[in-house]
Design a protein around this motif. Structure first.
Motif, short mmCIF file in Angstrom:
data_model
loop_
_atom_site.label_atom_id
_atom_site.label_comp_id
_atom_site.label_asym_id
_atom_site.label_seq_id
_atom_site.Cartn_x
_atom_site.Cartn_y
_atom_site.Cartn_z
N SER A 44 0.84 -1.20 0.00
CA SER A 44 0.00 0.00 0.00
C SER A 44 0.87 1.25 0.00
O SER A 44 2.04 1.22 0.39
CB SER A 44 -0.92 0.01 1.22
N TYR A 45 0.28 2.36 -0.43
CA TYR A 45 1.00 3.63 -0.42
C TYR A 45 1.49 3.96 1.00
O TYR A 45 2.60 4.45 1.20
CB TYR A 45 0.08 4.77 -0.88
N ASP A 195 3.07 -1.14 -11.64
CA ASP A 195 1.87 -0.35 -11.90
C ASP A 195 1.22 0.01 -10.58
O ASP A 195 1.62 -0.47 -9.51
CB ASP A 195 0.92 -1.07 -12.85
N LYS A 196 0.21 0.86 -10.64
CA LYS A 196 -0.48 1.31 -9.44
C LYS A 196 -1.97 1.07 -9.59
O LYS A 196 -2.54 1.31 -10.67
CB LYS A 196 -0.22 2.81 -9.21
N ILE A 198 -4.80 2.75 -8.40
CA ILE A 198 -4.99 4.05 -7.76
C ILE A 198 -6.21 4.08 -6.85
O ILE A 198 -6.18 4.65 -5.75
CB ILE A 198 -5.09 5.15 -8.84
N ASN A 199 -7.32 3.45 -7.27
CA ASN A 199 -8.54 3.55 -6.46
C ASN A 199 -8.41 2.86 -5.11
O ASN A 199 -9.19 3.11 -4.20
CB ASN A 199 -9.74 3.02 -7.24
N GLN A 201 -5.06 2.47 -3.88
CA GLN A 201 -3.73 2.95 -3.46
C GLN A 201 -2.77 1.80 -3.14
O GLN A 201 -2.19 1.72 -2.07
CB GLN A 201 -3.86 3.91 -2.26
N TRP A 202 -2.61 0.92 -4.13
CA TRP A 202 -1.65 -0.16 -4.04
C TRP A 202 -0.57 0.04 -5.09
O TRP A 202 -0.85 0.44 -6.23
CB TRP A 202 -2.31 -1.52 -4.30
N ASP A 203 0.67 -0.24 -4.71
CA ASP A 203 1.80 -0.23 -5.64
C ASP A 203 2.17 -1.69 -5.90
O ASP A 203 2.38 -2.46 -4.95
CB ASP A 203 2.99 0.53 -5.04
#
Length: 229
Positions: A44-45, A195-196, A198-199, A201-203
């Motif tokens: 996670s971010y 990749d990410k 975004i919705n 917030q995982w990298d």
């Protein structure tokens, strides 16, 4: 692979002005199915921001090292069993005494590969316990040809580099000419992608490779086994 014929490869005497004997290099082909290996890592971010050390980068490097060990294990299997074509089983010799290893077994594998198969023995693959046995083995005149106890450097037994392999069977020792025995076939080199999501917030990071090993010269390795009675 190359179809060897000793009569076609020998150099012959040629009289002055006479035609030089010619031969044709004959090749065959086998189908080797390449295997795709892959693994992904997600974080996670928040986790990435709060780490004082870039653990994602460290963990990916560690995964790369594990991939290297997995490929070593696959190469060990191919040398002992043959490649994915199913037609390249090695020449297998029985040890001097069943269930144990002796110095004579090293001579047997080395001389068979050198004098009978006409390849230069460069490496010897052994399992962990077998490696210990070779390090503690009684050599001629009780003079070990190495200094493992002082430096930790593995010996070059009869000029062959000793390579311990965790995946190597303890009942088998593989002798090979590394220049001719096997070839790594790679359709895709190691690919690292990020990749990410975004919705949420995982990298995410993904590592993949498409590769396998093929036997080129079947007689470029010999397996000595003590699993017989």
């Amino acid at each position: 692979y190359v179809q060897e014929d000793a009569n076609e490869e020998e150099l012959r005497s040629v009289a002055e002005g006479a035609a030089i004997p010619e031969s044709v290099i004959r090749y065959g082909d086998r189908v080797v199915r390449l295997d795709k290996k892959g693994r992904g890592v997600i974080a996670s971010y928040e986790v990435i921001r709060r780490m004082s050390v870039d653990m994602l980068r460290v963990h990916i490097r560690r995964m790369g090292e594990r991939l290297g060990r997995d490929l070593d294990a696959r190469l060990t299997q191919v040398l002992v069993e043959g490649d994915g074509s199913g037609e390249t089983a090695p020449e297998t010799l029985n040890s001097t005494t069943a269930g144990t290893w002796k110095y004579e077994d090293l001579l047997l594998g080395h001389l068979t590969l050198l004098l009978q198969n006409h390849f230069t023995p460069t490496h010897i693959l052994t399992g962990p316990q077998t490696t210990g046995t070779l390090l503690l083995m009684d050599y001629p005149e009780n003079t070990p040809p190495f200094d493992f106890a002082k430096t930790g450097a593995l010996p070059t037994l009869l000029g062959m580099k000793l390579v311990p392999m965790a995946s190597q069977s303890e009942t088998e020792i593989t002798f090979l000419d590394a220049g001719y025995a096997a070839q790594k076939l790679t359709e895709q080199d190691l690919l690292l992608e990020n990749d990410k999501l975004i919705n949420q917030q995982w990298d995410r990071a993904y590592m993949t490779i498409v590769t396998d090993f093929a036997i080129v010269y079947e007689k470029a390795r010999v397996v000595v086994t003590n699993s017989w009675s």
